[in-house]
Design an enzyme around this catalytic site. Structure first.
Site, PDB file in Angstrom:
ATOM      1  CD  GLU A 255      32.354  47.818  37.884  1.00 20.65           C
ATOM      2  OE1 GLU A 255      33.230  47.000  37.933  1.00 20.65           O
ATOM      3  OE2 GLU A 255      32.545  49.407  37.691  1.00 20.65           O
TER       4      GLU A 255
ATOM      5  CB  ILE B 296      38.751  38.989  41.756  1.00 15.01           C
ATOM      6  CG1 ILE B 296      37.436  38.822  42.314  1.00 15.01           C
ATOM      7  CG2 ILE B 296      40.014  37.576  41.973  1.00 15.01           C
ATOM      8  CD1 ILE B 296      36.694  37.676  41.822  1.00 15.01           C
TER       9      ILE B 296
ATOM     10  CB  CYS C 236      36.279  45.256  36.781  1.00 16.49           C
ATOM     11  SG  CYS C 236      37.157  46.183  36.276  1.00 16.49           S
TER      12      CYS C 236
HETATM   13  N1  THU Z   1      38.052  48.212  39.197  1.00 17.48           N
HETATM   14  C1  THU Z   1      36.754  47.752  39.233  1.00 17.48           C
HETATM   15  O1  THU Z   1      36.687  46.765  39.842  1.00 17.48           O
HETATM   16  N2  THU Z   1      35.675  48.343  38.348  1.00 17.48           N
HETATM   17  C2  THU Z   1      35.833  49.469  37.672  1.00 17.48           C
HETATM   18  O2  THU Z   1      35.095  49.993  36.908  1.00 17.48           O
HETATM   19  C3  THU Z   1      37.203  50.017  37.732  1.00 17.48           C
HETATM   20  C4  THU Z   1      38.351  49.411  38.377  1.00 17.48           C
HETATM   21  C5  THU Z   1      39.088  47.680  39.891  1.00 17.48           C
HETATM   22  C6  THU Z   1      40.460  47.245  38.905  1.00 17.48           C
HETATM   23  C7  THU Z   1      41.429  47.102  39.833  1.00 17.48           C
HETATM   24  O3  THU Z   1      41.320  45.823  40.756  1.00 17.48           O
HETATM   25  C8  THU Z   1      41.250  48.324  40.625  1.00 17.48           C
HETATM   26  O4  THU Z   1      39.854  48.608  40.533  1.00 17.48           O
HETATM   27  C9  THU Z   1      42.084  49.400  40.354  1.00 17.48           C
HETATM   28  O5  THU Z   1      41.984  49.633  39.014  1.00 17.48           O
END
Ligand code: THU
Length: 136
Positions: free
Chosen positions: A56, A44, A54
């Site tokens: 997770e 988000i 993130c």
């Molecule tokens: N992102 C995640 O949701 N999980 C991760 O472990 C790595 C990165 C997301 C954060 C951001 O919204 C996009 O991926 C690019 O970095």
């Protein structure tokens, strides 16, 4: 269905809800609690960037806020919108959040790049020498 395959499928379902207008990188996860429930999460983003969350951590915070603090496994998928996925390993901050609630010896992190292709790792191998409560 095999539980790892089921979690990868659920992670793709969660990915549909990714709110990522700034990076265009869509992440979905499915977190299996020891209570048998699957908590889905997506990334988000925010116009101010740093409040972004993130996928997770979305799933962990959903689960913990609903009373679940013990976990078996998490499946993670991520790719640029409309592109074919590659494996999407969790960022360091999310690994640290996993370490707060999960047994590093048995918690599995499943990385998928399609519903058929996925690999499973133990948290201990993704976060060696992590900081934990034993140090406080
Ligand atoms: N992102 C995640 O949701 N999980 C991760 O472990 C790595 C990165 C997301 C954060 C951001 O919204 C996009 O991926 C690019 O970095």
């Amino acid at each position: 269905m095999d539980i790892e395959k089921e979690l990868v499928k659920a992670a793709y379902e969660a990915q549909q809800y990714s709110y990522s207008p700034y990076s265009g990188f869509e992440v979905g996860v499915a977190l299996l609690g020891k209570n048998g429930k699957i908590y889905r999460g997506c990334n988000i983003e925010n116009a101010a960037y740093s409040p972004s969350n993130c996928a997770e951590r979305t799933a962990f915070f959903k689960a913990v806020s609903e009373g679940c603090r013990e976990f078996e496994a998490i499946a993670i998928v991520g790719n640029k919108k409309g592109e074919r996925g590659d494996f999407c390993p969790p960022c360091g901050v999310c690994r640290q959040v996993m370490a707060e609630f999960c047994d590093p010896e048995s918690f599995r992190v499943i990385l998928g790049r399609s519903e058929e292709e996925y690999h499973s790792y133990f948290l201990k191998d993704l976060l060696p020498l992590g900081f934990g409560r034993a140090l406080l």
